[in-house]
Design an enzyme around this catalytic site. Structure first.
Site, PDB file in Angstrom:
ATOM      1  N   HIS A 186       0.796  -1.222   0.000  1.00 56.99           N
ATOM      2  CA  HIS A 186       0.000   0.000   0.000  1.00 56.99           C
ATOM      3  C   HIS A 186       0.829   1.272   0.000  1.00 56.99           C
ATOM      4  CE1 HIS A 186      -3.018  -3.022   0.950  1.00 56.99           C
ATOM      5  NE2 HIS A 186      -3.724  -2.266   0.144  1.00 56.99           N
ATOM      6  N   GLU A 428     -10.158 -10.897  -6.602  1.00 56.46           N
ATOM      7  CA  GLU A 428      -8.776 -10.731  -6.141  1.00 56.46           C
ATOM      8  C   GLU A 428      -8.306 -11.882  -5.252  1.00 56.46           C
ATOM      9  OE1 GLU A 428      -8.287  -7.076  -3.963  1.00 56.46           O
ATOM     10  OE2 GLU A 428     -10.176  -7.300  -2.913  1.00 56.46           O
ATOM     11  N   ASP A 452      -3.764  -8.194  -5.058  1.00 59.05           N
ATOM     12  CA  ASP A 452      -4.054  -9.274  -4.116  1.00 59.05           C
ATOM     13  C   ASP A 452      -4.091 -10.622  -4.824  1.00 59.05           C
ATOM     14  OD1 ASP A 452      -4.161  -8.198  -1.523  1.00 59.05           O
ATOM     15  OD2 ASP A 452      -5.993  -7.129  -2.045  1.00 59.05           O
ATOM     16  N   CYS A 499      -7.983  -3.167 -11.835  1.00 59.48           N
ATOM     17  CA  CYS A 499      -7.622  -1.966 -11.084  1.00 59.48           C
ATOM     18  C   CYS A 499      -6.385  -2.156 -10.217  1.00 59.48           C
ATOM     19  CB  CYS A 499      -8.804  -1.478 -10.250  1.00 59.48           C
ATOM     20  SG  CYS A 499      -9.338  -2.644  -9.006  1.00 59.48           S
TER      21      CYS A 499
HETATM   22  C1  PEP Z   1      -5.769  -5.071  -5.714  1.00 60.17           C
HETATM   23  O1  PEP Z   1      -5.690  -5.882  -4.807  1.00 60.17           O
HETATM   24  O2  PEP Z   1      -5.287  -5.261  -6.854  1.00 60.17           O
HETATM   25  C2  PEP Z   1      -6.444  -3.772  -5.512  1.00 60.17           C
HETATM   26  C3  PEP Z   1      -6.664  -2.959  -6.509  1.00 60.17           C
HETATM   27  O3  PEP Z   1      -6.807  -3.436  -4.249  1.00 60.17           O
HETATM   28  P1  PEP Z   1      -5.764  -2.968  -3.113  1.00 60.17           P
HETATM   29  O4  PEP Z   1      -4.457  -2.724  -3.800  1.00 60.17           O
HETATM   30  O5  PEP Z   1      -6.347  -1.752  -2.495  1.00 60.17           O
HETATM   31  O6  PEP Z   1      -5.753  -4.154  -2.208  1.00 60.17           O
HETATM   32 MG    MG Z   2      -6.968  -5.686  -3.068  1.00 54.16          MG
END
Ligand code: PEP
Ligand code: MG
Length: 579
Positions: A186, A428, A452, A499
């Site tokens: 993150h 995910e 994920d 995403c």
């Molecule tokens: C992901 O897991 O690809 C995602 C877009 O969500 P995050 O990165 O917030 O877990």
């Molecule tokens: Mg995620």
């Protein structure tokens, strides 16, 4: 020169700002204890008042046991041992409050290290939290205001936590260097969403830098230089200018729709955390927000945001977004995104534990409040709602019922809501990807969370630099799973977006496009180069790339091939990519 892991491309040159040091320029080495004690007491009072508000709110919205955590923190502020120790350091050593607090924290840490009892270790977490709150309060009250917020700095930290995002409002951070943190963790996402260069896994950087040292961060190469000398500095300044010029040229792409050389239309959407990112999304020419990570509102709040506060925050984001079109993701806390009031504080495997929508069993009111706030905000634009971390079809059935129940009850109360709010989920977790057909029966759209999905498929923590080499979405197993997932959505004619971080990687555009993906949601900073890349490729190039990489054996083969194709097809973009 120090080497680390590239998290976010670009070059930044500025003085260091050590997170653990909270630098106060001009601060005297020795303070007047009497005035410093007044300052410390005022900070204690302000934090206590803040905690009182939090206790009331958490008791109402979450649970009494959760409120007890904050009651414990409140009690620590009255603990004569803790407060007395800080006061006595100020009095005897003439240190300022922040340094006295840090010394107290060090002493307690040493003491608690010798105790193996779990209960006492948990108490240390409470002490750390309270001291953190006090330091924050003192910084807000004086230090960071004294620090010139227009002076660019490079943030140096052990690790960057999502809750540190608050620092970005108070400082002009233009680069980040951390000792730990993976490339799709993150912190990396935060850096990319801000469009600032970042390097992690720089071992020893905290020990060897002081606030004020001149730092060069080269995010493409994963290189960090400390006090490099005038020649090296001027060479990097030149590179920095060239890099910025190239990026600025690509921003001109904002007015062009993303379209391939042979006329295939794509949709480039933005990932945002707040209204400022939403405004950047407009600036770079994204057509909508494909992922609004709502948890940052919770992580940067000192307590728990109320329904009204959330509605306001969501409305602000919707109104600032391109075409007021936003896919709002329901709270995805846990893993590395911890707030003190949720879940157990110690889990052996937090990423596989009690996180995200799984928290709903114990904290139903928290989620119901959020969904009501989202529904209320739906009046201000075109929103879709998306649930993260789905691992079983049963969850989708329950969430759909819950969402419908709340929607109806708000309509019964007289609220004018849109006729239809698209309901979607994130794919995910590998189990959801493999049972996608059953899920597609129930949802209006799917968004693929490749970050994920990669960590769970590879069984490698996305934030752990020791296993960073395993967490790459270009690995053939991940690509093969993606092909099945995208193919199923396309066949069922359900909108599918990706995403995760790979959506903003020009290298990954080729195979994803070849697999049938047309919607890509990325940090606003990447839209320009992705449009540039799109212009130079054809569907035939993309299909050929997909076919090739899907049959490859190793990650190195895939990356070498894709990097070579980017260099051949679009050398300008190859210049900007993380290597
Ligand atoms: C992901 O897991 O690809 C995602 C877009 O969500 P995050 O990165 O917030 O877990
Ligand atoms: Mg995620």
């Amino acid at each position: 020169m120090k080497r680390g892991l590239s998290l976010s491309a670009g070059i930044a040159i500025a003085p260091a700002f050590r997170m653990d040091e909270v630098a106060f320029p001009g601060l005297a080495d020795s303070v007047n204890p009497a005035t410093e004690l007044v300052r410390f007491d005022a900070a204690c009072e302000a934090v206590a008042a803040d905690l009182d508000r939090t206790i009331q709110h958490v008791a109402k919205e979450i649970s009494e046991p959760a409120a007890d955590i904050f009651r414990g923190h409140r009690a620590l502020l009255r603990d004569p041992a803790l407060v007395g120790k800080v006061r006595s350091i100020i009095e005897k050593e003439h240190l300022d409050s922040v340094r006295a607090l840090r010394k107290t924290l060090d002493d307690y840490s040493k003491l608690f290290e010798q105790i193996s009892d779990e209960y006492f270790r948990e108490r240390m977490a409470d002490i750390r939290d309270v001291i953190g709150r006090l330091v924050n309060q003192l910084s807000i009250a004086s230090g960071l205001q004294k620090f010139d917020t227009h002076t660019p700095v490079i943030l140096i930290a052990q690790e960057l936590l999502p809750s540190h995002a608050v620092m970005f409002d108070r400082l002009k951070v233009i680069g980040i260097v951390t000792e730990t943190g993976g490339s799709i963790g993150h912190a990396a996402i935060l850096a990319r969403s801000l469009g600032i260069p970042a390097v992690s896994s720089v071992v020893g950087v905290l020990k060897e830098t002081r606030s004020g040292d001149l730092i060069i961060v080269d995010g493409r190469e994963g290189v960090v230089l400390v006090n490099p000398g005038p020649e090296v500095e001027s060479a990097y300044r030149k590179q920095e200018r060239e890099y910025v010029d190239l990026r600025n040229q690509l921003i001109e792409n904002r007015d062009h729709a993303p379209i391939t050389a042979d006329g295939v239309s794509l949709e480039f959407l933005a990932n945002v955390n707040n209204m400022f990112d939403a405004a950047s999304a407009v600036g770079v020419g994204a057509t909508a927000v494909g992922l609004f990570r709502t948890e940052f509102i919770f992580l940067t709040h000192s307590g728990v945001p109320t329904e009204e506060e959330q509605e306001r925050a969501y409305r602000n984001v919707i109104e600032a977004s391109p075409n007021a079109n936003v896919t709002i993701r329901v709270l995805d806390l846990g893993g590395d995104k911890q707030v003190p009031y949720l879940g157990s504080r110690r889990e052996a495997n937090p990423f596989m534990g009690f996180r995200s929508i799984r928290l709903m069993t114990d904290y139903p009111e928290l989620f119901r409040t959020q969904l009501r706030a989202i529904l209320r905000a739906s009046r201000y634009g075109h929103i879709s709602v998306m649930f993260p971390m789905i691992s079983r079809v049963e969850e989708v059935i329950e969430l759909k019922l819950l969402f419908e129940e709340l929607r109806k009850s708000l309509i019964e109360q007289g609220l004018q809501l849109p006729d239809r709010i698209p309901f979607g989920v994130m794919a995910e977790v590998p189990s959801a990807a493999l049972c996608i057909n059953e899920i597609l029966d129930l949802v209006d759209f799917v968004s693929i969370g490749s970050n994920d999905l990669t960590q769970y498929l590879m069984a490698a923590d996305r934030d752990n630099p020791k296993v960073a080499h395993l967490v790459d979405p270009c690995y053939p197993a991940v690509l093969r799973l993606l092909r099945g997932l995208i193919g199923a959505c396309v066949e069922r004619q359900k909108p599918v977006t990706l995403c995760g971080e790979m959506a903003g990687s020009p290298r990954c555009l080729l195979p994803l496009l070849g697999m049938g993906l047309r919607r890509f949601s990325m940090a606003p900073a990447f839209v320009g180069s992705m449009k540039e890349m799109a212009k130079t490729i054809t569907l035939a190039d993309a299909r050929q790339a997909a076919e090739k990489v899907l049959s490859m054996r190793t990650l190195a083969e895939v990356r070498d091939y894709l990097n070579r194709r980017v260099r051949e097809l679009c050398p300008r973009v190859a210049e900007l990519e993380v290597g």
